[in-house]
Design a protein around this motif. Structure first.
Motif, PDB file in Angstrom:
ATOM      1  N   MET A  56       0.831  -1.215   0.000  1.00 10.48           N
ATOM      2  CA  MET A  56       0.000   0.000   0.000  1.00 10.48           C
ATOM      3  C   MET A  56       0.859   1.257   0.000  1.00 10.48           C
ATOM      4  SD  MET A  56      -2.935  -0.428   2.800  1.00 10.48           S
ATOM      5  CE  MET A  56      -4.546  -1.012   2.355  1.00 10.48           C
ATOM      6  N   SER A  57       0.303   2.317  -0.535  1.00  7.11           N
ATOM      7  CA  SER A  57       0.969   3.624  -0.468  1.00  7.11           C
ATOM      8  C   SER A  57       0.918   4.137   0.968  1.00  7.11           C
ATOM      9  CB  SER A  57       0.258   4.617  -1.385  1.00  7.11           C
ATOM     10  OG  SER A  57      -1.006   4.945  -0.830  1.00  7.11           O
ATOM     11  N   PRO A  58       1.838   5.025   1.338  1.00  6.46           N
ATOM     12  CA  PRO A  58       1.785   5.614   2.679  1.00  6.46           C
ATOM     13  C   PRO A  58       0.437   6.260   2.983  1.00  6.46           C
ATOM     14  CG  PRO A  58       3.918   6.055   1.686  1.00  6.46           C
ATOM     15  CD  PRO A  58       3.082   5.394   0.624  1.00  6.46           C
ATOM     16  N   ALA A  59      -0.154   6.932   2.029  1.00  2.00           N
ATOM     17  CA  ALA A  59      -1.443   7.598   2.273  1.00  2.00           C
ATOM     18  C   ALA A  59      -2.529   6.561   2.581  1.00  2.00           C
ATOM     19  CB  ALA A  59      -1.823   8.445   1.066  1.00  2.00           C
ATOM     20  N   ASP A  60      -2.548   5.491   1.803  1.00  2.58           N
ATOM     21  CA  ASP A  60      -3.554   4.445   2.035  1.00  2.58           C
ATOM     22  C   ASP A  60      -3.334   3.744   3.379  1.00  2.58           C
ATOM     23  OD1 ASP A  60      -4.827   4.980  -0.303  1.00  2.58           O
ATOM     24  OD2 ASP A  60      -3.932   3.322  -1.431  1.00  2.58           O
ATOM     25  N   ARG A  61      -2.057   3.495   3.710  1.00  6.96           N
ATOM     26  CA  ARG A  61      -1.745   2.868   5.009  1.00  6.96           C
ATOM     27  C   ARG A  61      -2.302   3.702   6.155  1.00  6.96           C
ATOM     28  NH1 ARG A  61       4.598   2.153   4.200  1.00  6.96           N
ATOM     29  NH2 ARG A  61       4.380   4.239   5.042  1.00  6.96           N
ATOM     30  N   ASP A  62      -2.071   5.022   6.077  1.00  5.95           N
ATOM     31  CA  ASP A  62      -2.513   5.898   7.156  1.00  5.95           C
ATOM     32  C   ASP A  62      -4.035   5.962   7.229  1.00  5.95           C
ATOM     33  OD1 ASP A  62       0.137   6.325   7.634  1.00  5.95           O
ATOM     34  OD2 ASP A  62       0.206   8.309   6.705  1.00  5.95           O
ATOM     35  N   ALA A  63      -4.676   5.999   6.075  1.00  5.14           N
ATOM     36  CA  ALA A  63      -6.141   6.064   6.052  1.00  5.14           C
ATOM     37  C   ALA A  63      -6.735   4.781   6.636  1.00  5.14           C
ATOM     38  CB  ALA A  63      -6.622   6.273   4.624  1.00  5.14           C
ATOM     39  N   MET A  64      -6.156   3.644   6.279  1.00  2.00           N
ATOM     40  CA  MET A  64      -6.642   2.357   6.781  1.00  2.00           C
ATOM     41  C   MET A  64      -6.438   2.246   8.294  1.00  2.00           C
ATOM     42  SD  MET A  64      -8.055   0.128   4.808  1.00  2.00           S
ATOM     43  CE  MET A  64      -8.589   0.277   3.105  1.00  2.00           C
ATOM     44  N   LEU A  65      -5.297   2.752   8.757  1.00  2.00           N
ATOM     45  CA  LEU A  65      -4.996   2.641  10.185  1.00  2.00           C
ATOM     46  C   LEU A  65      -6.087   3.309  11.026  1.00  2.00           C
ATOM     47  CD1 LEU A  65      -2.663   1.502  11.962  1.00  2.00           C
ATOM     48  CD2 LEU A  65      -1.787   3.847  12.105  1.00  2.00           C
ATOM     49  N   LYS A  66      -6.670   4.354  10.506  1.00  2.00           N
ATOM     50  CA  LYS A  66      -7.701   5.094  11.255  1.00  2.00           C
ATOM     51  C   LYS A  66      -8.976   4.267  11.434  1.00  2.00           C
ATOM     52  CE  LYS A  66      -6.284   9.846  10.263  1.00  2.00           C
ATOM     53  NZ  LYS A  66      -5.423   9.868   9.073  1.00  2.00           N
ATOM     54  N   GLN A  67      -9.112   3.204  10.638  1.00  2.00           N
ATOM     55  CA  GLN A  67     -10.307   2.357  10.770  1.00  2.00           C
ATOM     56  C   GLN A  67     -10.128   1.271  11.833  1.00  2.00           C
ATOM     57  OE1 GLN A  67     -12.319   1.207   7.111  1.00  2.00           O
ATOM     58  NE2 GLN A  67     -10.916   2.500   5.947  1.00  2.00           N
ATOM     59  N   LEU A  68      -8.923   1.187  12.387  1.00  2.00           N
ATOM     60  CA  LEU A  68      -8.652   0.161  13.410  1.00  2.00           C
ATOM     61  C   LEU A  68      -8.696   0.764  14.804  1.00  2.00           C
ATOM     62  CD1 LEU A  68      -5.619  -1.679  11.744  1.00  2.00           C
ATOM     63  CD2 LEU A  68      -8.053  -2.303  11.629  1.00  2.00           C
ATOM     64  N   HIS A  69      -8.691  -0.120  15.820  1.00  2.00           N
ATOM     65  CA  HIS A  69      -8.572   0.336  17.214  1.00  2.00           C
ATOM     66  C   HIS A  69      -7.304   1.196  17.343  1.00  2.00           C
ATOM     67  CE1 HIS A  69      -7.754   0.139  21.519  1.00  2.00           C
ATOM     68  NE2 HIS A  69      -9.030  -0.189  21.679  1.00  2.00           N
ATOM     69  N   PRO A  70      -7.371   2.276  18.135  1.00  2.00           N
ATOM     70  CA  PRO A  70      -6.208   3.178  18.223  1.00  2.00           C
ATOM     71  C   PRO A  70      -4.944   2.533  18.793  1.00  2.00           C
ATOM     72  CG  PRO A  70      -7.982   3.842  19.739  1.00  2.00           C
ATOM     73  CD  PRO A  70      -8.550   2.803  18.844  1.00  2.00           C
ATOM     74  N   ASP A  71      -5.057   1.360  19.383  1.00  2.00           N
ATOM     75  CA  ASP A  71      -3.850   0.682  19.889  1.00  2.00           C
ATOM     76  C   ASP A  71      -2.986   0.079  18.778  1.00  2.00           C
ATOM     77  OD1 ASP A  71      -4.449   1.361  22.448  1.00  2.00           O
ATOM     78  OD2 ASP A  71      -5.012  -0.661  23.115  1.00  2.00           O
ATOM     79  N   TRP A  72      -3.504   0.010  17.557  1.00  2.00           N
ATOM     80  CA  TRP A  72      -2.664  -0.501  16.455  1.00  2.00           C
ATOM     81  C   TRP A  72      -1.609   0.531  16.095  1.00  2.00           C
ATOM     82  CZ3 TRP A  72      -2.518  -5.359  14.563  1.00  2.00           C
ATOM     83  CH2 TRP A  72      -3.588  -6.204  14.864  1.00  2.00           C
ATOM     84  N   ASN A  73      -0.389   0.055  15.923  1.00  2.00           N
ATOM     85  CA  ASN A  73       0.729   0.908  15.523  1.00  2.00           C
ATOM     86  C   ASN A  73       1.230   0.495  14.155  1.00  2.00           C
ATOM     87  OD1 ASN A  73       1.249   2.538  17.984  1.00  2.00           O
ATOM     88  ND2 ASN A  73       1.498   0.496  18.894  1.00  2.00           N
ATOM     89  N   LEU A  74       1.562   1.505  13.371  1.00  2.00           N
ATOM     90  CA  LEU A  74       2.160   1.264  12.059  1.00  2.00           C
ATOM     91  C   LEU A  74       3.671   1.396  12.184  1.00  2.00           C
ATOM     92  CD1 LEU A  74       2.166   1.137   8.898  1.00  2.00           C
ATOM     93  CD2 LEU A  74       1.824   3.623   8.947  1.00  2.00           C
ATOM     94  N   ASP A  75       4.382   0.356  11.738  1.00  2.00           N
ATOM     95  CA  ASP A  75       5.843   0.424  11.626  1.00  2.00           C
ATOM     96  C   ASP A  75       6.136   0.493  10.135  1.00  2.00           C
ATOM     97  OD1 ASP A  75       8.550  -0.119  11.343  1.00  2.00           O
ATOM     98  OD2 ASP A  75       8.626  -1.401  13.118  1.00  2.00           O
TER      99      ASP A  75
END
Lengths: 111, 111
Positions: free
Chosen positions: A19-38
């Motif tokens: 995924m592109s960085p923009a898509d990764r960040d957008a998707m992360l917002k749909q998860l519980h806030p405890d998920w971290n992106l590395d």
């Protein structure tokens, strides 16, 4: 689009690459806030805490059920009262929609 | 002395402190040669490989059975086709007989 937790993984060959960085960040917002992106390692992770080892192993088995059903398998770091779940898509050496779908299924275990 | 695998863990308060280096090394020789001693971190670990995630999770559950029966719990690093098992005794911040007893029980799963 349906909620991520209502979707199922697709064969990884359907994804042309990570995924592109923009898509990764957008998707992360749909998860519980405890998920971290590395971003460097191309993975998402969540640490979950439990009351004892029985609860922790019960959770591990629930995650295993999801992983086998979706044919998409996380790395797990299991100790007495916590478990770290990490998703990545090895076939593209980074993150795909499948990682976020499985993460949403893990989140749904706690709804 | 009975084989380690025929013994059961003792309450950790029975141990005055971590094992001596000589005892640690002697005990290690009673385990499968894949066990590694990390003297600095006071732990022993073994990496086990499996054919798929189902086998890996089956092994995790067998280890959980041992851990709960012995009331002595490892840290596990679980991925698709392998699991790293690490034993230490947190109560003494190092290795005790309990770690070697549980390691021997894990070895016995493969005999």
């Amino acid at each position: 689009m349906n909620d991520l937790k209502d979707r199922h993984c697709e064969p990884p060959e359907r994804f042309p690459g990570p995924m592109s960085p923009a898509d990764r960040d957008a998707m992360l917002k749909q998860l519980h806030p405890d998920w971290n992106l590395d971003a460097d390692r191309g993975l998402i992770s969540r640490r979950l805490r439990f009351g004892n080892f029985h609860e922790t192993i019960g959770f591990v088995n629930a995650v295993a059920w999801i992983a086998n059903r979706e044919d998409h398998h996380p790395d797990l770091e299991v100790s007495y009262n916590q478990c770290v779940v990490r998703f990545t898509t090895h076939a593209v050496n980074g993150l795909t929609l499948n990682d976020y779908i499985c993460a949403a299924h893990v989140d749904a275990l706690f709804d």
